[in-house]
Every structure is written in C-alpha cells, then in structure tokens.
Design a protein around this motif. Structure first.
Motif, PDB file in Angstrom:
ATOM      1  N   GLY A 177       0.822  -1.159  -0.003  1.00 19.89           N
ATOM      2  CA  GLY A 177       0.009  -0.060   0.123  1.00 19.89           C
ATOM      3  C   GLY A 177       0.713   1.297  -0.101  1.00 19.89           C
ATOM      4  O   GLY A 177       0.634   2.175  -0.697  1.00 19.89           O
ATOM      5  N   ARG A 178       1.888   1.313   0.760  1.00 22.99           N
ATOM      6  CA  ARG A 178       2.983   2.471   0.691  1.00 22.99           C
ATOM      7  C   ARG A 178       3.418   2.694  -0.584  1.00 22.99           C
ATOM      8  O   ARG A 178       3.577   3.884  -0.910  1.00 22.99           O
ATOM      9  N   TYR A 179       3.949   1.498  -1.345  1.00 22.10           N
ATOM     10  CA  TYR A 179       4.570   1.787  -2.793  1.00 22.10           C
ATOM     11  C   TYR A 179       3.376   2.258  -3.816  1.00 22.10           C
ATOM     12  O   TYR A 179       3.726   2.918  -4.516  1.00 22.10           O
ATOM     13  N   ALA A 180       1.991   1.671  -3.613  1.00 24.24           N
ATOM     14  CA  ALA A 180       1.116   2.211  -4.322  1.00 24.24           C
ATOM     15  C   ALA A 180       0.686   3.578  -4.108  1.00 24.24           C
ATOM     16  O   ALA A 180       0.481   4.521  -5.130  1.00 24.24           O
ATOM     17  N   ALA A 181       0.646   4.089  -2.820  1.00 24.45           N
ATOM     18  CA  ALA A 181       0.429   5.474  -2.734  1.00 24.45           C
ATOM     19  C   ALA A 181       1.662   6.448  -3.143  1.00 24.45           C
ATOM     20  O   ALA A 181       1.015   7.520  -3.286  1.00 24.45           O
ATOM     21  N   SER A 182       2.685   6.004  -3.256  1.00 24.04           N
ATOM     22  CA  SER A 182       3.834   6.843  -3.998  1.00 24.04           C
ATOM     23  C   SER A 182       3.796   6.863  -5.489  1.00 24.04           C
ATOM     24  O   SER A 182       4.622   7.605  -6.109  1.00 24.04           O
ATOM     25  N   GLN A 183       2.660   6.212  -6.045  1.00 25.14           N
ATOM     26  CA  GLN A 183       2.472   6.095  -7.425  1.00 25.14           C
ATOM     27  C   GLN A 183       1.380   6.912  -8.138  1.00 25.14           C
ATOM     28  O   GLN A 183       0.523   7.043  -7.136  1.00 25.14           O
ATOM     29  N   PRO A 184       1.304   7.233  -9.084  1.00 21.09           N
ATOM     30  CA  PRO A 184       0.085   7.930  -9.593  1.00 21.09           C
ATOM     31  C   PRO A 184      -0.914   6.810  -9.820  1.00 21.09           C
ATOM     32  O   PRO A 184      -0.895   5.948 -10.546  1.00 21.09           O
ATOM     33  N   ALA A 185      -2.158   7.068  -9.119  1.00 19.72           N
ATOM     34  CA  ALA A 185      -3.064   6.103  -9.162  1.00 19.72           C
ATOM     35  C   ALA A 185      -4.025   6.117 -10.642  1.00 19.72           C
ATOM     36  O   ALA A 185      -4.867   5.097 -10.402  1.00 19.72           O
ATOM     37  N   SER A 186      -3.819   6.994 -11.083  1.00 19.35           N
ATOM     38  CA  SER A 186      -4.459   6.853 -12.396  1.00 19.35           C
ATOM     39  C   SER A 186      -4.077   5.840 -13.343  1.00 19.35           C
ATOM     40  O   SER A 186      -4.767   6.005 -14.353  1.00 19.35           O
ATOM     41  N   VAL A 187      -3.050   5.326 -13.099  1.00 19.69           N
ATOM     42  CA  VAL A 187      -2.559   4.004 -13.684  1.00 19.69           C
ATOM     43  C   VAL A 187      -2.966   2.786 -13.294  1.00 19.69           C
ATOM     44  O   VAL A 187      -2.731   1.610 -14.060  1.00 19.69           O
ATOM     45  N   TRP A 188      -3.764   2.724 -12.316  1.00 17.24           N
ATOM     46  CA  TRP A 188      -4.184   1.669 -11.707  1.00 17.24           C
ATOM     47  C   TRP A 188      -5.231   0.904 -12.388  1.00 17.24           C
ATOM     48  O   TRP A 188      -6.135   1.612 -13.079  1.00 17.24           O
ATOM     49  N   SER A 189      -5.409  -0.342 -12.506  1.00 16.34           N
ATOM     50  CA  SER A 189      -6.493  -0.943 -12.962  1.00 16.34           C
ATOM     51  C   SER A 189      -7.653  -0.924 -12.034  1.00 16.34           C
ATOM     52  O   SER A 189      -7.536  -0.522 -10.844  1.00 16.34           O
ATOM     53  N   ARG A 190      -8.842  -1.129 -12.659  1.00 17.26           N
ATOM     54  CA  ARG A 190      -9.923  -0.813 -11.892  1.00 17.26           C
ATOM     55  C   ARG A 190     -10.151  -1.799 -10.409  1.00 17.26           C
ATOM     56  O   ARG A 190     -10.595  -1.264  -9.486  1.00 17.26           O
ATOM     57  N   PRO A 191      -9.828  -3.085 -10.270  1.00 12.38           N
ATOM     58  CA  PRO A 191      -9.534  -3.895  -9.068  1.00 12.38           C
ATOM     59  C   PRO A 191      -8.579  -3.197  -8.174  1.00 12.38           C
ATOM     60  O   PRO A 191      -8.865  -3.087  -6.862  1.00 12.38           O
ATOM     61  N   PHE A 204      -5.868   8.368  -0.999  1.00  8.48           N
ATOM     62  CA  PHE A 204      -6.230   9.520  -0.380  1.00  8.48           C
ATOM     63  C   PHE A 204      -4.884   9.991   0.494  1.00  8.48           C
ATOM     64  O   PHE A 204      -5.095  11.234   1.013  1.00  8.48           O
ATOM     65  N   THR A 205      -3.880   9.256   0.701  1.00  9.18           N
ATOM     66  CA  THR A 205      -2.720   9.585   1.488  1.00  9.18           C
ATOM     67  C   THR A 205      -1.638  10.812   0.658  1.00  9.18           C
ATOM     68  O   THR A 205      -1.119  11.551   1.254  1.00  9.18           O
ATOM     69  N   ALA A 206      -1.747  10.525  -0.557  1.00  7.59           N
ATOM     70  CA  ALA A 206      -0.853  11.327  -1.244  1.00  7.59           C
ATOM     71  C   ALA A 206      -1.131  11.715  -2.783  1.00  7.59           C
ATOM     72  O   ALA A 206      -1.367  13.004  -3.037  1.00  7.59           O
ATOM     73  N   TYR A 207      -1.749  10.917  -3.448  1.00 11.63           N
ATOM     74  CA  TYR A 207      -2.057  11.036  -4.820  1.00 11.63           C
ATOM     75  C   TYR A 207      -3.180  12.237  -4.949  1.00 11.63           C
ATOM     76  O   TYR A 207      -3.072  13.145  -5.593  1.00 11.63           O
ATOM     77  N   LEU A 208      -4.282  11.935  -4.387  1.00 10.22           N
ATOM     78  CA  LEU A 208      -5.611  13.020  -4.352  1.00 10.22           C
ATOM     79  C   LEU A 208      -5.306  14.147  -3.772  1.00 10.22           C
ATOM     80  O   LEU A 208      -5.310  15.172  -4.437  1.00 10.22           O
ATOM     81  N   PRO A 209      -4.636  14.232  -2.572  1.00 10.41           N
ATOM     82  CA  PRO A 209      -4.114  15.482  -2.071  1.00 10.41           C
ATOM     83  C   PRO A 209      -3.259  16.494  -2.943  1.00 10.41           C
ATOM     84  O   PRO A 209      -3.243  17.568  -3.109  1.00 10.41           O
ATOM     85  N   ALA A 210      -2.368  15.590  -3.696  1.00 12.21           N
ATOM     86  CA  ALA A 210      -1.454  16.403  -4.575  1.00 12.21           C
ATOM     87  C   ALA A 210      -2.042  16.899  -5.879  1.00 12.21           C
ATOM     88  O   ALA A 210      -1.848  18.001  -6.406  1.00 12.21           O
ATOM     89  N   LEU A 211      -3.073  16.276  -6.250  1.00  5.66           N
ATOM     90  CA  LEU A 211      -4.028  16.614  -7.499  1.00  5.66           C
ATOM     91  C   LEU A 211      -4.738  17.939  -7.012  1.00  5.66           C
ATOM     92  O   LEU A 211      -4.641  18.872  -7.423  1.00  5.66           O
TER      93      LEU A 211
END
Length: 257
Positions: A177-191, A204-211
């Motif tokens: 989860g930490r690794y996923a949080a440090s990456q752009p979530a827009s490249v994630w698959s739907r699951p 919500f820990t980093a990607y969305l606040p950064a946006l």
C-alpha cells in the motif's frame, strides 16, 4: 519509557549511525526508482516527474512517521507465538497502547527525512497557488496520511490473531500500500482502484491531495477534488482498524502457558 528507549539507541553511536545511514539509503533508492521510471517517460498517468515528486514526498513522509509510531505492530506475531502477549494484560493500560509504546525505532527518522526533502522539492518545483486554503489542505493531508497509514498497521496487527505466520500476507497490503501510494493512481486497474483507492484508501494519502494542491482534474474514478476528503478516508481506515483490532483481541485466548 519511550525516552529511555531512545537514549538506549543513541548510546551505541556507531550502530545508531549505521542504522540511520541504512534507512536513509533505502529511502534514497526508492526515490531513485521513481526518477529512473520518469527519466524514460515524460508523463505517466497524466503527471510528470515534478508532480510525482510531490506525490512521493507526501506518501513517504506520512508512511515513515506512521511507521515510527506504529511500525513495530509487526512484532505482534512474535509476542503471540511466545506467549509474552499475556503479560500485557496484567498492566493497567490498553493493549494497543502498550504495543505501540513497546518500541521506538529512531532510525526511521532518516527515512522520514527523505520524504520531507522530496515533499519540499515538489512544492518548490511545482506551480502551487498558495493561499490559506492550500496551506490548510497540505497540513490536513499530512495529518490524514499519517493516520491512514497508522490505521493500516493496526488493521494488519488485528488480523495476526487469526492468521498463522501471516505477517507476509498482511505486509503485502501494508508495504504494498505504501508503494502504491507513492505512484500515480491514475494508472491503476479498476480492481486496484477498488482495493487501494477506497477499501484501503492509499490514494487519499498522497495522490489525491497532490492533485488538489496542483489543481489537476484526475481520473473518472479518482477526481482531484477528492483530495479534500482525506480526513474522511482516515476515519474510514480507523473504522476498519478498530474492527480488526477489537475482533482479534476478543478472539485471542492466551498463549496456553
């Protein structure tokens, strides 16, 4: 008690320095991985390296501080197998509070320093429209991110009461989860969006606040305005953590000694 633990670590100066250096090196290597990735592409998931630097900084700083306070919840399986967890029940303090204060690893401060440096660099190189609302968003994002990662540690600890040698399974979600949080979530698959975007709200820990800080639109499932909902994500994460911990404690029947 925490002060004595901190002093005992600092008393062995060479070992303490090596621990700090190794922790710092891990953080630098992970930041270098992000640089290598974006060195080969101009943009990934709609953001460039300067913008992902802000994402990485927020995620790494929040995780490192949560790891400093709650990371040793990973030792719960050792206490359960050895039967020493039963000693915690004899003390007039909540079980979780005793587990949280059972250790303090100062070496994790070096890792937090890497995240702080990346965050400051990301704020400098990006065109952030500073205002009282922006400052409030940044402070709330950091506090909410720490709380969310801390809740993930507690959730994993609660599951250890049911799993047999299941630390590797829960670590896949905690550190994954930490690794996923440090990456752009827009490249994630739907699951992955469902799992790490909403169930375990890592986005919500980093990607969305950064946006939200950069005033970027985001994606269909993860629009930028959700960055303001980081406190709600932290509340949801702690609801899961509370359920997991209380259920696990009620399930525990002792070490059998």
């Amino acid at each position: 008690m925490l002060g004595s633990r901190a002093r005992s670590q600092r008393s062995y100066r060479v070992g303490f320095g090596v621990d700090l250096a190794s922790s710092l090196l891990v953080g630098v290597v992970e930041l270098a991985e992000v640089w290598v990735l974006f060195h080969n592409v101009d943009r990934l998931g709609g953001i460039d390296f300067a913008q992902v630097l802000l994402v990485f900084g927020l995620a790494d700083l929040c995780f490192s501080l949560a790891d400093l306070a709650f990371g040793h919840c990973d030792t719960l399986p050792t206490y359960v197998r050895a039967g020493t967890l039963d000693v915690f029940y004899l003390r007039p303090q909540p079980l979780l509070l005793q587990l949280v204060t059972s250790d303090l690893s100062l070496r994790r401060l070096a890792r937090a320093a890497v995240g702080l440096a990346a965050l400051v660099a990301g704020l400098v190189v990006n065109d952030v429209a500073w205002s009282p609302a922006t400052v409030a968003l940044l402070l709330v994002a950091v506090a909410s991110g720490i709380a969310t990662f801390a809740a993930l540690f507690v959730t994993a600890a609660g599951l250890q009461f049911f799993l047999l040698d299941g630390a590797e399974l829960t670590n896949a979600f905690v550190y994954g989860g930490r690794y996923a949080a440090s990456q752009p979530a827009s490249v994630w698959s739907r699951p992955l969006v469902v799992v790490f975007g909403f169930f375990f709200p890592m986005a919500f820990t980093a990607y969305l606040p950064a946006l939200a800080l950069l005033d970027l639109p985001g994606s269909d499932w993860l629009p930028g305005w959700l960055g303001w909902c980081a406190p709600l994500a932290a509340v949801w994460a702690w609801a899961l953590a509370t359920l997991s911990w209380r259920t696990g404690v009620r399930h525990y029947r002792g070490g059998g000694g």
